[in-house]
Scaffold this motif. Structure first.
Motif, PDB file in Angstrom:
ATOM      1  N   GLY A  18     -33.610  26.312  33.373  1.00  0.00           N
ATOM      2  CA  GLY A  18     -33.623  27.665  33.943  1.00  0.00           C
ATOM      3  C   GLY A  18     -34.987  27.995  34.525  1.00  0.00           C
ATOM      4  N   GLY A  21     -35.872  30.921  37.070  1.00  0.00           N
ATOM      5  CA  GLY A  21     -35.683  32.325  36.708  1.00  0.00           C
ATOM      6  C   GLY A  21     -36.996  33.052  36.469  1.00  0.00           C
ATOM      7  N   LEU A  22     -36.860  34.318  36.086  1.00  0.00           N
ATOM      8  CA  LEU A  22     -38.032  35.190  35.879  1.00  0.00           C
ATOM      9  C   LEU A  22     -39.029  34.584  34.884  1.00  0.00           C
ATOM     10  CD1 LEU A  22     -39.228  38.146  36.264  1.00  0.00           C
ATOM     11  CD2 LEU A  22     -37.960  38.720  34.185  1.00  0.00           C
ATOM     12  N   LEU A  23     -38.547  34.180  33.706  1.00  0.00           N
ATOM     13  CA  LEU A  23     -39.464  33.629  32.703  1.00  0.00           C
ATOM     14  C   LEU A  23     -39.676  32.133  32.880  1.00  0.00           C
ATOM     15  CD1 LEU A  23     -38.566  35.586  29.428  1.00  0.00           C
ATOM     16  CD2 LEU A  23     -40.360  36.031  31.112  1.00  0.00           C
ATOM     17  N   ASP A  42     -32.916  23.564  37.351  1.00  0.00           N
ATOM     18  CA  ASP A  42     -32.136  24.784  37.597  1.00  0.00           C
ATOM     19  C   ASP A  42     -30.965  24.416  38.496  1.00  0.00           C
ATOM     20  OD1 ASP A  42     -31.370  27.640  38.115  1.00  0.00           O
ATOM     21  OD2 ASP A  42     -33.285  28.050  37.165  1.00  0.00           O
ATOM     22  N   VAL A  68     -29.939  20.566  38.158  1.00  0.00           N
ATOM     23  CA  VAL A  68     -29.122  20.108  37.030  1.00  0.00           C
ATOM     24  C   VAL A  68     -28.347  21.306  36.488  1.00  0.00           C
ATOM     25  CG1 VAL A  68     -29.141  19.130  34.686  1.00  0.00           C
ATOM     26  CG2 VAL A  68     -30.817  18.337  36.354  1.00  0.00           C
ATOM     27  N   ASP A  69     -27.035  21.130  36.325  1.00  0.00           N
ATOM     28  CA  ASP A  69     -26.234  22.134  35.628  1.00  0.00           C
ATOM     29  C   ASP A  69     -26.188  21.705  34.162  1.00  0.00           C
ATOM     30  OD1 ASP A  69     -24.300  23.665  34.438  1.00  0.00           O
ATOM     31  OD2 ASP A  69     -22.851  23.487  36.073  1.00  0.00           O
ATOM     32  N   ILE A  70     -26.836  22.484  33.304  1.00  0.00           N
ATOM     33  CA  ILE A  70     -26.984  22.045  31.900  1.00  0.00           C
ATOM     34  C   ILE A  70     -25.687  22.152  31.099  1.00  0.00           C
ATOM     35  CG2 ILE A  70     -29.485  22.435  31.730  1.00  0.00           C
ATOM     36  CD1 ILE A  70     -28.629  25.000  30.013  1.00  0.00           C
ATOM     37  N   ASN A  96     -34.627  27.120  27.939  1.00  0.00           N
ATOM     38  CA  ASN A  96     -34.848  28.493  28.412  1.00  0.00           C
ATOM     39  C   ASN A  96     -33.630  29.089  29.117  1.00  0.00           C
ATOM     40  OD1 ASN A  96     -36.660  30.766  29.561  1.00  0.00           O
ATOM     41  ND2 ASN A  96     -35.917  29.731  31.417  1.00  0.00           N
ATOM     42  N   TYR A 185     -24.219  37.514  24.017  1.00  0.00           N
ATOM     43  CA  TYR A 185     -25.680  37.378  24.049  1.00  0.00           C
ATOM     44  C   TYR A 185     -26.227  37.264  22.623  1.00  0.00           C
ATOM     45  CZ  TYR A 185     -30.435  37.750  25.844  1.00  0.00           C
ATOM     46  OH  TYR A 185     -31.739  37.473  26.181  1.00  0.00           O
ATOM     47  N   LYS A 189     -28.116  33.915  21.136  1.00  0.00           N
ATOM     48  CA  LYS A 189     -29.530  33.998  20.734  1.00  0.00           C
ATOM     49  C   LYS A 189     -29.723  33.761  19.233  1.00  0.00           C
ATOM     50  CE  LYS A 189     -30.830  34.105  24.725  1.00  0.00           C
ATOM     51  NZ  LYS A 189     -31.687  33.036  25.228  1.00  0.00           N
ATOM     52  N   PRO A 215     -38.651  36.410  22.679  1.00  0.00           N
ATOM     53  CA  PRO A 215     -39.311  37.433  23.504  1.00  0.00           C
ATOM     54  C   PRO A 215     -38.562  38.764  23.442  1.00  0.00           C
ATOM     55  CG  PRO A 215     -38.618  35.511  24.824  1.00  0.00           C
ATOM     56  CD  PRO A 215     -37.929  35.441  23.496  1.00  0.00           C
ATOM     57  N   GLY A 216     -39.312  39.831  23.608  1.00  0.00           N
ATOM     58  CA  GLY A 216     -38.688  41.140  23.819  1.00  0.00           C
ATOM     59  C   GLY A 216     -38.399  41.318  25.302  1.00  0.00           C
ATOM     60  N   VAL A 218     -38.397  42.385  29.267  1.00  0.00           N
ATOM     61  CA  VAL A 218     -39.429  42.386  30.313  1.00  0.00           C
ATOM     62  C   VAL A 218     -39.150  43.552  31.264  1.00  0.00           C
ATOM     63  CG1 VAL A 218     -40.416  41.069  32.225  1.00  0.00           C
ATOM     64  CG2 VAL A 218     -39.666  39.881  30.151  1.00  0.00           C
TER      65      VAL A 218
HETATM   66  N1  LIG Z   1     -36.078  38.604  30.741  1.00  0.00           N
HETATM   67  C1  LIG Z   1     -36.041  39.169  29.542  1.00  0.00           C
HETATM   68  O1  LIG Z   1     -36.244  40.384  29.386  1.00  0.00           O
HETATM   69  C2  LIG Z   1     -35.753  38.313  28.333  1.00  0.00           C
HETATM   70  C3  LIG Z   1     -35.931  38.859  27.058  1.00  0.00           C
HETATM   71  C4  LIG Z   1     -35.674  38.079  25.946  1.00  0.00           C
HETATM   72  C5  LIG Z   1     -35.227  36.780  26.102  1.00  0.00           C
HETATM   73  N2  LIG Z   1     -35.044  36.296  27.348  1.00  0.00           N
HETATM   74  C6  LIG Z   1     -34.563  34.922  27.454  1.00  0.00           C
HETATM   75  O2  LIG Z   1     -35.472  34.184  28.248  1.00  0.00           O
HETATM   76  C7  LIG Z   1     -34.771  33.195  28.989  1.00  0.00           C
HETATM   77  C8  LIG Z   1     -35.090  33.349  30.475  1.00  0.00           C
HETATM   78  O3  LIG Z   1     -34.745  34.665  30.860  1.00  0.00           O
HETATM   79  P1  LIG Z   1     -34.926  35.156  32.370  1.00  0.00           P
HETATM   80  O4  LIG Z   1     -35.060  36.624  32.317  1.00  0.00           O
HETATM   81  O5  LIG Z   1     -35.949  34.340  33.059  1.00  0.00           O
HETATM   82  O6  LIG Z   1     -33.495  34.827  32.964  1.00  0.00           O
HETATM   83  P2  LIG Z   1     -33.121  34.547  34.493  1.00  0.00           P
HETATM   84  O7  LIG Z   1     -31.683  34.977  34.626  1.00  0.00           O
HETATM   85  O8  LIG Z   1     -34.121  35.122  35.420  1.00  0.00           O
HETATM   86  O9  LIG Z   1     -33.196  32.959  34.587  1.00  0.00           O
HETATM   87  C9  LIG Z   1     -32.240  32.124  34.016  1.00  0.00           C
HETATM   88  C10 LIG Z   1     -32.203  30.861  34.866  1.00  0.00           C
HETATM   89  O10 LIG Z   1     -31.260  29.956  34.273  1.00  0.00           O
HETATM   90  C11 LIG Z   1     -30.580  29.316  35.331  1.00  0.00           C
HETATM   91  N3  LIG Z   1     -29.287  28.804  34.870  1.00  0.00           N
HETATM   92  C12 LIG Z   1     -28.177  29.515  34.575  1.00  0.00           C
HETATM   93  N4  LIG Z   1     -27.168  28.693  34.268  1.00  0.00           N
HETATM   94  C13 LIG Z   1     -27.649  27.428  34.369  1.00  0.00           C
HETATM   95  C14 LIG Z   1     -27.070  26.154  34.205  1.00  0.00           C
HETATM   96  N5  LIG Z   1     -25.776  26.015  33.874  1.00  0.00           N
HETATM   97  N6  LIG Z   1     -27.849  25.062  34.403  1.00  0.00           N
HETATM   98  C15 LIG Z   1     -29.167  25.197  34.753  1.00  0.00           C
HETATM   99  N7  LIG Z   1     -29.766  26.386  34.940  1.00  0.00           N
HETATM  100  C16 LIG Z   1     -29.002  27.486  34.753  1.00  0.00           C
HETATM  101  C17 LIG Z   1     -30.404  30.396  36.383  1.00  0.00           C
HETATM  102  O11 LIG Z   1     -30.128  29.839  37.656  1.00  0.00           O
HETATM  103  C18 LIG Z   1     -31.737  31.124  36.309  1.00  0.00           C
HETATM  104  O12 LIG Z   1     -32.664  30.607  37.226  1.00  0.00           O
HETATM  105  C19 LIG Z   1     -33.297  33.380  28.654  1.00  0.00           C
HETATM  106  O13 LIG Z   1     -32.935  32.513  27.613  1.00  0.00           O
HETATM  107  C20 LIG Z   1     -33.242  34.811  28.181  1.00  0.00           C
HETATM  108  O14 LIG Z   1     -32.153  35.064  27.309  1.00  0.00           O
HETATM  109  C21 LIG Z   1     -35.303  37.000  28.463  1.00  0.00           C
END
Ligand SMILES: NC(=O)c1ccc[n+]([C@@H]2O[C@H](COP(=O)([O-])OP(=O)(O)OC[C@H]3O[C@@H](n4cnc5c(N)ncnc54)[C@H](O)[C@@H]3O)[C@@H](O)[C@H]2O)c1
Length: 275
Positions: A18, A21-23, A42, A68-70, A96, A185, A189, A215-216, A218
């Motif tokens: 992932g 994504g944002l994190l 991703d 890669v689709d995980i 992630n 969710y 988690k 994480p909390g 964002v």
């Molecule tokens: N953002 C928050 O506030 C927050 C808070 C607590 C925990 N988290 C956890 O942190 C992690 C990242 O969060 P985020 O906000 O960056 O999420 P996000 O949705 O921005 O990113 C998730 C990424 O996973 C990829 N993804 C989805 N399905 C996939 C698959 N089958 N194969 C490969 N990649 C795949 C998506 O394309 C995306 O780029 C997650 O586990 C989320 O639960 C996030």
């Protein structure tokens, strides 16, 4: 003790799911800044390849990006072999990737409520968040076990506490119509914490440590002011996180700085789970 050295990831091959994504981008950036070689996985090939190239030019480290689709075991197996051919080993994995199932859906009223929550969505959330993490452990984790290393599972504050459904309430809706944070969710988690403890013992003799980072939330520009005010009132530090604020704890868990930490659940949530 040399602190530069124990926090260094110099030449460590770190697989991040992932990563677009944002994190995920922040995790990749942290690895690169610490001298490691982030391997970005991703769903979109062009995007991860571009992110990898950008990181490489900004931090002057090797990187790689793969589509890669995980949820697909054959894709993970092929990718693990490709990484091993290219880099010779894998040192760390950051599980992630996860879906973020929303409390509301434009096309389906009461979609998030347990009584209505579509089994297809549940299955997809479990497939990405839990089965995907298991499959990544199975292949990348097995590769790490050849010489030792670190696995970090990204859980959430919602891996430790139930969602406070009052945060999602809409004034004009009846009790049965109120949107909620979907059950999938919480299950994903919490499940990752179980996977963490399992892996922490499973490969301990092979010197693979496994820890969970919780994480909390964002802050982002789409959050409504009322939601933001309510959620912040439930966090002792009085605010949500900035996306970069998990880089330090991730680096700690991946590096030798946490060499005696195994099976731990590290909450980084402004104190949210203390209340
Ligand atoms: N953002 C928050 O506030 C927050 C808070 C607590 C925990 N988290 C956890 O942190 C992690 C990242 O969060 P985020 O906000 O960056 O999420 P996000 O949705 O921005 O990113 C998730 C990424 O996973 C990829 N993804 C989805 N399905 C996939 C698959 N089958 N194969 C490969 N990649 C795949 C998506 O394309 C995306 O780029 C997650 O586990 C989320 O639960 C996030």
């Amino acid at each position: 003790m040399n602190f530069d050295k124990i926090f260094s990831l110099k030449n460590k091959i770190v697989v991040i799911t992932g990563a677009a994504g944002l994190l995920g981008r922040q995790h990749a950036d942290a690895v690169a800044k610490a001298g490691g070689i982030p391997v970005l996985l991703d769903l979109q090939a062009e995007l991860v390849e571009k992110l990898a190239t950008d990181l490489q030019s900004r931090h002057d480290v090797l990187t790689a990006g793969y589509r890669v689709d995980i949820t697909q075991e054959s894709e993970i197996e092929a990718n693990c072999n490709a990484i091993l051919r290219r880099f010779g080993r894998i040192d760390a994995l950051v599980n992630n990737a996860a879906n973020n199932p929303k409390a509301e859906s434009k096309c389906h009223e009461k979609f998030s409520r347990l009584e209505n929550f579509p089994t297809l969505v549940w299955n997809d959330d479990i497939a990405v968040g839990l089965t995907g993490a298991f499959l990544c452990a199975k292949y990348y984790g097995s590769a790490i076990a050849r010489q030792g290393g670190s696995i970090v599972n990204i859980s959430s504050d919602l891996g430790l506490i139930a969602p406070d459904q009052r945060l999602y309430r809409k004034v004009d809706l009846s009790e049965e119509e109120q949107p909620v944070k979907p059950v999938s969710y919480s299950v994903v988690k919490h499940g990752l914490i179980g996977l963490t403890r399992y892996l922490a013992t499973y490969w301990a003799k092979q010197k693979v440590r496994c820890n969970a980072l919780c994480p909390g939330g964002v802050e982002n520009i789409n959050q409504e002011p009322e939601f933001l005010k309510e959620v912040c009132s439930r966090i002792p530090l009085g605010r949500l996180a900035q996306a970069h604020e998990y880089q330090g704890s991730l680096l700690f868990l991946l590096s030798e700085a946490s060499s005696y930490m195994n099976g731990a659940v590290l909450s980084v949530d402004g104190g949210r789970t203390c209340w």
